[in-house]
Scaffold this motif. Sequence first.
Motif, short mmCIF file in Angstrom:
data_model
loop_
_atom_site.label_atom_id
_atom_site.label_comp_id
_atom_site.label_asym_id
_atom_site.label_seq_id
_atom_site.Cartn_x
_atom_site.Cartn_y
_atom_site.Cartn_z
N UNK A 182 0.86 -1.19 0.00
CA UNK A 182 0.00 0.00 0.00
C UNK A 182 0.89 1.24 0.00
N UNK A 183 0.51 2.27 -0.74
CA UNK A 183 1.18 3.57 -0.58
C UNK A 183 0.12 4.58 -0.17
N UNK A 184 0.53 5.52 0.71
CA UNK A 184 -0.44 6.51 1.19
C UNK A 184 0.25 7.82 1.51
N UNK A 185 -0.58 8.82 1.82
CA UNK A 185 -0.03 10.14 2.14
C UNK A 185 0.57 10.17 3.55
N UNK A 186 0.28 9.14 4.35
CA UNK A 186 0.85 9.02 5.69
C UNK A 186 1.11 7.54 5.95
N UNK A 187 2.04 7.20 6.83
CA UNK A 187 2.20 5.78 7.18
C UNK A 187 0.93 5.24 7.84
N UNK A 236 4.62 7.08 1.16
CA UNK A 236 4.70 6.20 2.34
C UNK A 236 4.29 4.78 1.97
N UNK A 237 5.27 3.89 1.99
CA UNK A 237 5.05 2.50 1.58
C UNK A 237 4.72 1.65 2.81
N UNK A 238 3.65 0.86 2.70
CA UNK A 238 3.24 0.04 3.85
C UNK A 238 3.14 -1.42 3.41
N UNK A 239 3.96 -2.27 4.03
CA UNK A 239 3.93 -3.71 3.72
C UNK A 239 2.92 -4.35 4.67
#
Length: 337
Positions: free
Chosen positions: A151-156, A225-228
Amino acid sequence: MKVQQLLTTASVGALMLGLSTAALADNWRYAHEEYEGDVQDVFAVAFKDYIEANSDHSLQIYRFGELGESDDIMEQTQNGILQFVNQSPGFTGSLIPEAQIFFIPYLMPTDMGQVLEFFDESKAINEMFPELYAEQGLELLQMYPEGEMVVTADEPIRTPEDFDNKKIRVMTNPLLSETYSAFGATPTPLPWGEVYGALQTGIIDGQENPIFWIESGGLYEVSPNLIFTGHGWFTTAMMANQDFYEDLSEEDKTLVQNAKDAAYAKTIEHIQGLADASLEKIQAASDKVTVTRLTDEEIAAFKERAPQVEEAFIKMTGDGGKALLEQFHADLEAVKE
Ligand code: 6CS
């Protein structure tokens, strides 16, 4: 004129004599959803190379945007304008609801070795899916994974609460929307061509894709912001127009089968280590990028929302979908053993 007439007479004569149509060289058209050098392109180029090295046929590859969006190339294949297409279940889900199974979160293992074994051995993948595609006039040739979803987002993001009020772009199938609703976000279905601009202008706050695509499409520039989350794999499928395939000579059918086997082997080799290499490139290109890897405890908060997505899948697909899901579970168990 005379030469043309002679040629026409000769071709008709050859056909009447029952000479193999394989002797005639065709130019086949193949479209996929990605850019030059991306995973689907590696598959397509290897397929083309095999066809052209082992027959007189030639193959023209069309990449993303050359013939429209993903739904356009599927329509062109069903109409017989294209002979081959690579379309991902993320989009095929609206045509074949069962293809949405890949969007049930935490169904697939995170270990690549297990995932690859699953694609090779699974009865659901290799026997049940071809029948579902055939109902839509498509000869399914190969399903394959491209990479783990990130997932990528504007915040973690670490919790479902962090997803509150976040508009997350999803591919255009209803089950993926269910997944992101279950995760606490506001799903926003969009075709690929609109994603970068929508992130840039703040129409959406995030999206999901494998790392190689986040790098090659430059998504990290506008969604850093990359989220695994470990919740799934980007899976895709390569297929042919079924009428075209069925009309091929036995020799050409074997050629196509061997070509897709060669392309699959090449692609699997290509994706090994691709995610790590792409992450390195992203981190070298931007100092705004953050990487969040959810702990097992944090993952559990998302995982406990998966059963409601399974239920939604069964509601959308009925007994056929239920049987497919049961087979999926059985195939995955066999791989885990
Ligand atoms: O997110 C998408 O729509 C695109 N993602 C990938 C990895 N391939 C093609 C697809 O259109």
